[in-house]
Design a protein around this motif. Structure first.
Motif, PDB file in Angstrom:
ATOM      1  N   SER A 188     -60.377-119.569 -22.380  1.00 58.64           N
ATOM      2  CA  SER A 188     -60.092-118.868 -23.629  1.00 58.64           C
ATOM      3  C   SER A 188     -58.586-118.731 -23.828  1.00 58.64           C
ATOM      4  N   GLN A 189     -58.206-118.118 -24.956  1.00 60.07           N
ATOM      5  CA  GLN A 189     -56.803-117.896 -25.268  1.00 60.07           C
ATOM      6  C   GLN A 189     -56.323-116.518 -24.820  1.00 60.07           C
ATOM      7  N   ALA A 190     -57.118-115.819 -24.024  1.00 61.08           N
ATOM      8  CA  ALA A 190     -56.699-114.511 -23.522  1.00 61.08           C
ATOM      9  C   ALA A 190     -55.432-114.662 -22.681  1.00 61.08           C
ATOM     10  N   ALA A 191     -54.496-113.735 -22.868  1.00 61.40           N
ATOM     11  CA  ALA A 191     -53.228-113.812 -22.148  1.00 61.40           C
ATOM     12  C   ALA A 191     -53.364-113.372 -20.698  1.00 61.40           C
ATOM     13  N   ALA A 192     -54.294-112.460 -20.421  1.00 59.24           N
ATOM     14  CA  ALA A 192     -54.494-111.936 -19.074  1.00 59.24           C
ATOM     15  C   ALA A 192     -55.856-111.250 -19.024  1.00 59.24           C
ATOM     16  N   SER A 249     -58.396-114.018 -28.139  1.00 59.11           N
ATOM     17  CA  SER A 249     -57.181-114.769 -28.417  1.00 59.11           C
ATOM     18  C   SER A 249     -56.039-113.816 -28.717  1.00 59.11           C
ATOM     19  N   GLY A 250     -54.912-114.031 -28.039  1.00 57.68           N
ATOM     20  CA  GLY A 250     -53.739-113.200 -28.264  1.00 57.68           C
ATOM     21  C   GLY A 250     -53.904-111.775 -27.790  1.00 57.68           C
ATOM     22  N   SER A 251     -54.751-111.565 -26.774  1.00 60.87           N
ATOM     23  CA  SER A 251     -54.982-110.225 -26.259  1.00 60.87           C
ATOM     24  C   SER A 251     -55.222-110.289 -24.755  1.00 60.87           C
ATOM     25  N   ILE A 252     -55.359-109.120 -24.157  1.00 60.68           N
ATOM     26  CA  ILE A 252     -55.745-109.004 -22.751  1.00 60.68           C
ATOM     27  C   ILE A 252     -57.242-108.719 -22.718  1.00 60.68           C
ATOM     28  N   ALA A 253     -57.983-109.502 -21.974  1.00 67.39           N
ATOM     29  CA  ALA A 253     -59.434-109.337 -21.911  1.00 67.39           C
ATOM     30  C   ALA A 253     -59.789-108.263 -20.885  1.00 67.39           C
TER      31      ALA A 253
END
Length: 325
Positions: free
Chosen positions: A79-83, A51-55
């Motif tokens: 998920s909440q991944a940004a990219a 969440s709030g990150s790049i996976a």
């Protein structure tokens, strides 16, 4: 006599109570270890910190069909991944496994900005995986390409003649289970295999042409099974940029409006209990401490007995130096 009986009964009751509390304490300790393990392990961090990150997803080694991997990528979609940054270091694998992974990444790309980084090798099925992304970054010395399909099988005909063994069979039709490696391959069987390989090869070339925006002439330059360095690949339109993860993240920021300075965090594919080796060992120690060593040994040995056997069945989209030519 009555007093002795009462003492025996009391001791039995005490023993049962003690066993109950031992088991309860063991369960509590194991649950605590599991929670801590999930938090500190790569699997847990991947689940809790995207969440709030790049996976960051790593695709390494031989590729085969893997439903756990498909489900993990589906979870990443939601998920909440940004990219997502996909790191690839693979010589390929089975055509079916590579197609499955390609399709999963295409679905992921539809929901998340995605970029591929070629670590050292993205060949054959590994390159098929890479072209799911709209942007491919590779190092100058990385190897990419090997667009093609392979069907290999051993033939023991001469060996069987030497040792005096003859394999007999009864089958419904001439091409059933052909070739089988125990007799010379017939022209009909070879022609059937050739048709399979050519059909899969045409499909492979088709998705490369579509995904990389090539015309027929450009495709023919790269589709003869060779691998190319990153320096060569960029001029041949096999990749888009030379660089590393930092270059990939910069592309996401500039082209996909991903927020700058987001952390890049690992997302583990195919999370399994077997990945938490320390948890299995700790569980065994806990049971031993509470006088239940037999159960502890069974848990530890049961985990050690799980051996992953890699099997490559069917046609391959695979590159190796020995077969490069």
């Amino acid at each position: 006599m009555s007093l002795d009986s009462d003492v025996i009964v009391d001791r039995r009751r005490l023993r049962r109570k003690l066993t109950f509390w031992r088991v309860l304490a063991a369960v509590v300790v194991i649950a605590a270890i599991a929670i801590v393990g999930m938090v500190v392990s790569p699997v847990g961090r991947g689940a809790f910190t995207t969440s709030g990150s790049i996976a960051r997803v790593n695709i390494e080694g031989l590729i085969r069909s893997d439903q756990d991997r498909v489900e993990a990528l589906e979870r990443l979609e939601n998920s909440q991944a940004a990219a997502v940054v996909i790191h690839i270091n693979s010589p390929g694998g089975t055509t079916a496994g590579s197609e499955q992974l390609y399709d999963s990444l295409m679905r992921l790309k539809a929901k998340k900005p995605m970029v591929v980084v070629v670590e050292g090798l993205a060949a054959s099925g590994g390159y098929m995986t890479a072209i799911a992304a709209d942007h491919i970054v590779a190092q100058q010395s990385s190897l990419v390409g090997s667009i093609g399909v392979l069907f290999q099988f051993p033939n023991f005909t001469e060996l069987l003649k030497t040792v005096g063994v003859q394999v007999e069979e009864v089958k419904s039709s001439p091409l059933k289970a052909a070739p089988n490696g125990f007799e010379p391959t017939s022209p009909e069987a070879r022609a059937a295999l050739d048709a399979l390989v050519k059909d899969s090869y045409a499909w492979f070339k088709g998705i490369v042409k579509e995904r990389r925006g090539m015309d027929d002439a450009e495709l023919e330059k790269v589709a003869d099974g060779r691998v190319f360095t990153g320096r060569q690949a960029i001029d041949l339109k096999l990749i888009d940029q030379l660089g590393d993860e930092k270059a990939a993240v910069q592309w996401l920021v500039e082209q996909k409006n991903v927020k700058k300075d987001l952390p890049v965090r690992d997302y583990k594919l195919s999370p399994r209990f077997g990945d938490l080796t320390f948890l299995r060992t700790a569980t065994s120690v806990v049971f031993d401490a509470f006088g239940l060593s037999a159960i502890g040994r069974q848990i530890e040995q049961g985990g050690m007995a799980q051996v992953d056997r890699f099997g490559l069945d069917g046609m391959l989209a695979l590159w190796s130096p020995a077969a490069a030519n």
